[in-house]
Design a protein around this motif. Structure first.
Motif, PDB file in Angstrom:
ATOM      1  N   GLU A 113       0.829  -1.217   0.000  1.00  0.00           N
ATOM      2  CA  GLU A 113       0.000   0.000   0.000  1.00  0.00           C
ATOM      3  C   GLU A 113       0.857   1.258   0.000  1.00  0.00           C
ATOM      4  N   LEU A 114       1.915   1.279   0.813  1.00  0.00           N
ATOM      5  CA  LEU A 114       2.803   2.441   0.847  1.00  0.00           C
ATOM      6  C   LEU A 114       3.505   2.616  -0.495  1.00  0.00           C
ATOM      7  N   PHE A 115       3.973   1.517  -1.088  1.00  0.00           N
ATOM      8  CA  PHE A 115       4.683   1.615  -2.364  1.00  0.00           C
ATOM      9  C   PHE A 115       3.772   2.151  -3.462  1.00  0.00           C
ATOM     10  N   THR A 116       2.531   1.729  -3.459  1.00  0.00           N
ATOM     11  CA  THR A 116       1.618   2.069  -4.559  1.00  0.00           C
ATOM     12  C   THR A 116       0.768   3.297  -4.242  1.00  0.00           C
ATOM     13  N   ALA A 117      -0.231   3.146  -3.387  1.00  0.00           N
ATOM     14  CA  ALA A 117      -1.144   4.260  -3.074  1.00  0.00           C
ATOM     15  C   ALA A 117      -0.422   5.406  -2.372  1.00  0.00           C
ATOM     16  N   GLY A 118       0.662   5.085  -1.655  1.00  0.00           N
ATOM     17  CA  GLY A 118       1.390   6.106  -0.909  1.00  0.00           C
ATOM     18  C   GLY A 118       2.627   6.641  -1.598  1.00  0.00           C
ATOM     19  N   ILE A 119       2.804   6.362  -2.886  1.00  0.00           N
ATOM     20  CA  ILE A 119       4.042   6.747  -3.574  1.00  0.00           C
ATOM     21  C   ILE A 119       4.345   8.241  -3.463  1.00  0.00           C
ATOM     22  N   ALA A 120       3.327   9.084  -3.450  1.00  0.00           N
ATOM     23  CA  ALA A 120       3.561  10.537  -3.382  1.00  0.00           C
ATOM     24  C   ALA A 120       4.175  10.963  -2.049  1.00  0.00           C
ATOM     25  N   THR A 121       4.090  10.094  -1.024  1.00  0.00           N
ATOM     26  CA  THR A 121       4.641  10.456   0.287  1.00  0.00           C
ATOM     27  C   THR A 121       6.129  10.172   0.409  1.00  0.00           C
ATOM     28  N   TRP A 122       6.689   9.401  -0.531  1.00  0.00           N
ATOM     29  CA  TRP A 122       8.110   9.050  -0.413  1.00  0.00           C
ATOM     30  C   TRP A 122       8.918   9.248  -1.698  1.00  0.00           C
ATOM     31  N   TRP A 123       8.278   9.336  -2.838  1.00  0.00           N
ATOM     32  CA  TRP A 123       9.027   9.484  -4.088  1.00  0.00           C
ATOM     33  C   TRP A 123       9.779  10.815  -4.078  1.00  0.00           C
ATOM     34  N   PRO A 124      11.062  10.833  -4.436  1.00  0.00           N
ATOM     35  CA  PRO A 124      11.872  12.058  -4.340  1.00  0.00           C
ATOM     36  C   PRO A 124      11.707  13.032  -5.512  1.00  0.00           C
ATOM     37  N   LEU A 125      10.485  13.502  -5.711  1.00  0.00           N
ATOM     38  CA  LEU A 125      10.238  14.502  -6.756  1.00  0.00           C
ATOM     39  C   LEU A 125      11.142  15.714  -6.577  1.00  0.00           C
ATOM     40  N   ASP A 126      11.378  16.076  -5.313  1.00  0.00           N
ATOM     41  CA  ASP A 126      12.179  17.261  -4.988  1.00  0.00           C
ATOM     42  C   ASP A 126      13.674  17.040  -5.162  1.00  0.00           C
ATOM     43  N   LYS A 127      14.081  15.837  -5.477  1.00  0.00           N
ATOM     44  CA  LYS A 127      15.503  15.514  -5.623  1.00  0.00           C
ATOM     45  C   LYS A 127      15.852  15.138  -7.061  1.00  0.00           C
ATOM     46  N   GLY A 128      15.097  15.659  -8.011  1.00  0.00           N
ATOM     47  CA  GLY A 128      15.415  15.444  -9.416  1.00  0.00           C
ATOM     48  C   GLY A 128      14.864  14.174 -10.024  1.00  0.00           C
ATOM     49  N   HIS A 129      14.017  13.452  -9.298  1.00  0.00           N
ATOM     50  CA  HIS A 129      13.443  12.218  -9.828  1.00  0.00           C
ATOM     51  C   HIS A 129      12.038  12.499 -10.365  1.00  0.00           C
ATOM     52  N   SER A 130      11.999  13.403 -11.357  1.00  0.00           N
ATOM     53  CA  SER A 130      10.734  13.804 -11.950  1.00  0.00           C
ATOM     54  C   SER A 130      10.996  14.357 -13.356  1.00  0.00           C
ATOM     55  N   ILE A 131       9.929  14.499 -14.100  1.00  0.00           N
ATOM     56  CA  ILE A 131      10.014  15.088 -15.431  1.00  0.00           C
ATOM     57  C   ILE A 131       9.940  16.605 -15.331  1.00  0.00           C
ATOM     58  N   SER A 132       9.048  17.089 -14.488  1.00  0.00           N
ATOM     59  CA  SER A 132       8.779  18.526 -14.394  1.00  0.00           C
ATOM     60  C   SER A 132       9.713  19.267 -13.454  1.00  0.00           C
ATOM     61  N   GLU A 133      10.667  18.537 -12.881  1.00  0.00           N
ATOM     62  CA  GLU A 133      11.669  19.116 -11.978  1.00  0.00           C
ATOM     63  C   GLU A 133      10.999  19.923 -10.868  1.00  0.00           C
ATOM     64  N   GLU A 134      11.367  21.187 -10.697  1.00  0.00           N
ATOM     65  CA  GLU A 134      10.832  21.976  -9.572  1.00  0.00           C
ATOM     66  C   GLU A 134       9.331  22.257  -9.705  1.00  0.00           C
ATOM     67  N   HIS A 135       8.746  21.943 -10.842  1.00  0.00           N
ATOM     68  CA  HIS A 135       7.308  22.152 -11.039  1.00  0.00           C
ATOM     69  C   HIS A 135       6.473  20.911 -10.691  1.00  0.00           C
ATOM     70  N   SER A 136       7.120  19.810 -10.318  1.00  0.00           N
ATOM     71  CA  SER A 136       6.400  18.596  -9.931  1.00  0.00           C
ATOM     72  C   SER A 136       5.761  18.787  -8.566  1.00  0.00           C
ATOM     73  N   VAL A 137       4.519  18.353  -8.449  1.00  0.00           N
ATOM     74  CA  VAL A 137       3.840  18.475  -7.154  1.00  0.00           C
ATOM     75  C   VAL A 137       3.383  17.135  -6.589  1.00  0.00           C
ATOM     76  N   SER A 138       3.227  16.115  -7.433  1.00  0.00           N
ATOM     77  CA  SER A 138       2.763  14.826  -6.925  1.00  0.00           C
ATOM     78  C   SER A 138       3.023  13.734  -7.967  1.00  0.00           C
ATOM     79  N   CYS A 139       2.842  12.507  -7.532  1.00  0.00           N
ATOM     80  CA  CYS A 139       2.912  11.360  -8.434  1.00  0.00           C
ATOM     81  C   CYS A 139       1.945  10.309  -7.931  1.00  0.00           C
ATOM     82  N   ALA A 140       1.576   9.378  -8.809  1.00  0.00           N
ATOM     83  CA  ALA A 140       0.565   8.385  -8.440  1.00  0.00           C
ATOM     84  C   ALA A 140       0.714   7.123  -9.279  1.00  0.00           C
ATOM     85  N   ILE A 141       0.199   6.042  -8.710  1.00  0.00           N
ATOM     86  CA  ILE A 141       0.047   4.777  -9.421  1.00  0.00           C
ATOM     87  C   ILE A 141      -1.435   4.431  -9.371  1.00  0.00           C
TER      88      ILE A 141
END
Length: 154
Positions: free
Chosen positions: A27-55
């Motif tokens: 559940e944490l890996f899937t539904a909770g991905i936005a709580t731990w995925w490092p969007l703020d550390k460059g692991h995103s497409i939108s870089e500083e404009h990323s606000v969330s992610c989901a599965i």
């Protein structure tokens, strides 16, 4: 070198143990991905404009990020959904779906903890950049799963 004669690159394999039941780890890996995925550390497409992610939790569900304007950016698609044991998805954030690799995440209950193993395969589709990108993901998954493990321990 043609694709059929390309050398096969070894999968990236990562494993962490988290202090959660198998169902909670899934559940944490899937539904909770936005709580731990490092969007703020460059692991995103939108870089500083990323606000969330989901599965989206189903076969055919999207894995995506959302930017600060509400636009969604596809990372991959769920191929297999078997809670709380495993999920498999394509992976091509910021690239065409034709360059997708495959990721399988397996969850094995170990009493009050769960072993979470991630296997990232299919590097050859990236042609001449395959080895470089695989090397980047080898360290990237280490960091990202470290964030997952830290969140699981809270």
């Amino acid at each position: 070198m043609s694709e059929s004669s390309s050398p096969t690159l070894a999968p990236v394999l990562k494993q962490v143990v988290v202090p959660l039941s198998g169902a909670d780890a899934f559940e944490l890996f899937t539904a909770g991905i936005a709580t731990w995925w490092p969007l703020d550390k460059g692991h995103s497409i939108s870089e500083e404009h990323s606000v969330s992610c989901a599965i989206e939790g189903r076969v055919g569900g999207r894995i995506f990020e959302t930017d600060d304007e509400g636009d969604e950016h596809l990372w991959g698609t769920v191929l297999d959904w078997d809670p709380p044991l495993s999920l498999t998805f394509t992976w091509h954030p910021g690239r065409e779906a034709s360059t997708a690799q495959q990721i399988q995440v397996r969850f094995e209950a170990l009493g009050e903890e769960t072993s979470v193993e991630l296997e990232h395969t299919g590097w050859e589709v990236l042609a001449e950049r395959a080895e470089e990108i695989r090397t980047s993901y080898d360290t990237g998954w280490e960091f990202t799963l470290g964030r997952y493990r830290a969140r699981a321990g809270q």
